[in-house]
Design an enzyme around this catalytic site. Sequence first.
Site, PDB file in Angstrom:
ATOM      1  N   SER A   6     -35.619  10.809  -3.107  1.00  0.00           N
ATOM      2  CA  SER A   6     -34.193  11.073  -3.300  1.00  0.00           C
ATOM      3  C   SER A   6     -33.964  11.857  -4.586  1.00  0.00           C
ATOM      4  CB  SER A   6     -33.414   9.755  -3.371  1.00  0.00           C
ATOM      5  OG  SER A   6     -32.127  10.015  -3.897  1.00  0.00           O
ATOM      6  N   ASP A  33     -28.349  12.813  -1.555  1.00  0.00           N
ATOM      7  CA  ASP A  33     -27.300  11.798  -1.539  1.00  0.00           C
ATOM      8  C   ASP A  33     -25.963  12.399  -1.952  1.00  0.00           C
ATOM      9  OD1 ASP A  33     -28.627   9.233  -0.918  1.00  0.00           O
ATOM     10  OD2 ASP A  33     -29.825   9.727  -2.683  1.00  0.00           O
ATOM     11  N   MET A  35     -22.028  11.883  -2.520  1.00  0.00           N
ATOM     12  CA  MET A  35     -21.060  10.802  -2.769  1.00  0.00           C
ATOM     13  C   MET A  35     -19.698  11.401  -3.112  1.00  0.00           C
ATOM     14  SD  MET A  35     -23.395   8.397  -5.178  1.00  0.00           S
ATOM     15  CE  MET A  35     -25.094   8.021  -4.751  1.00  0.00           C
ATOM     16  N   HIS A  64     -27.886  12.545   3.329  1.00  0.00           N
ATOM     17  CA  HIS A  64     -27.248  11.228   3.433  1.00  0.00           C
ATOM     18  C   HIS A  64     -25.831  11.325   2.868  1.00  0.00           C
ATOM     19  CE1 HIS A  64     -27.344   6.756   1.909  1.00  0.00           C
ATOM     20  NE2 HIS A  64     -26.494   6.919   2.901  1.00  0.00           N
ATOM     21  N   MET A 135     -29.490   0.662   4.461  1.00  0.00           N
ATOM     22  CA  MET A 135     -29.355   0.582   3.001  1.00  0.00           C
ATOM     23  C   MET A 135     -29.904  -0.770   2.538  1.00  0.00           C
ATOM     24  SD  MET A 135     -28.146   3.458   2.083  1.00  0.00           S
ATOM     25  CE  MET A 135     -28.199   2.987   0.360  1.00  0.00           C
ATOM     26  N   ASP A 173     -33.501   2.754   2.457  1.00  0.00           N
ATOM     27  CA  ASP A 173     -33.033   3.463   1.260  1.00  0.00           C
ATOM     28  C   ASP A 173     -32.523   2.482   0.215  1.00  0.00           C
ATOM     29  OD1 ASP A 173     -31.941   5.253  -0.531  1.00  0.00           O
ATOM     30  OD2 ASP A 173     -30.436   6.058   0.855  1.00  0.00           O
TER      31      ASP A 173
END
Length: 213
Positions: A6, A33, A35, A64, A135, A173
């Site tokens: 990641s 990632d 967000m 993701h 997760m 993850d």
Amino acid sequence: MQVSPSLLSANFANLTPDIEMINRSEADLLHLDVMDGVFVPNISFGFPVMQDVSRICKKPLDVHLMIVEPQNWVSQVRDLNAEYMVFHQEACTHIHRTVQAIHNAGMKAGVSLCPATPITTLEDIIFDLDQVLLMSVNPGFGGQPFIYNTVEKVKRLRNMIDACGSKALINVDGGVNAETGRMLAEAGADILVAGSYVFKAADPEAAIRSLKF
Ligand code: DX5
Ligand code: ZN
């Protein structure tokens, strides 16, 4: 086992050496990632950063999305030439429609579950999925401790997938290291995401190799 480091734990002031390390390494994917500060209490990076990353990264991208309304971003993820577009079950009302849109855009589709969301919510979509991302921390931050009941959740998901003949890969993850990674491998995981374990290691390529169970 596939390994998906990641980028969240990389050096955001200079990403190029970290991506060159990923290119040289035995990593199978690069995990990105995203967000939005709404679905999760943090903001990471967005499409301009990922476009530049996609130009120099030689590994397939595992995107993701920890964002609300993920269905609005299919074409932008496709323009990254991503392998997987993964969105959250908790952030999307029309999961089936979104999976179809991802497939129509030529990508593989994944759905992610937060730690408290049961796998039974995927029973009627599992056959159409290419990936389920469990997760093993609450999404939003790197470097959190592993939630150990994820190991049992992986076993139950393995049974659900095998029972219906779905091709979905199980990705896990959060808090993954050599110890938790081995437990997940034995439970039936197919892909391991690792952020801080890889990028904070003295030898990140060796850390990646240590997860290739
Ligand atoms: C957390 C992200 C993870 C994160 C994992 O919300 O989805 O991908 O980077 O970081 P570690 O491996 O440090 O727990
Ligand atoms: Zn992630």
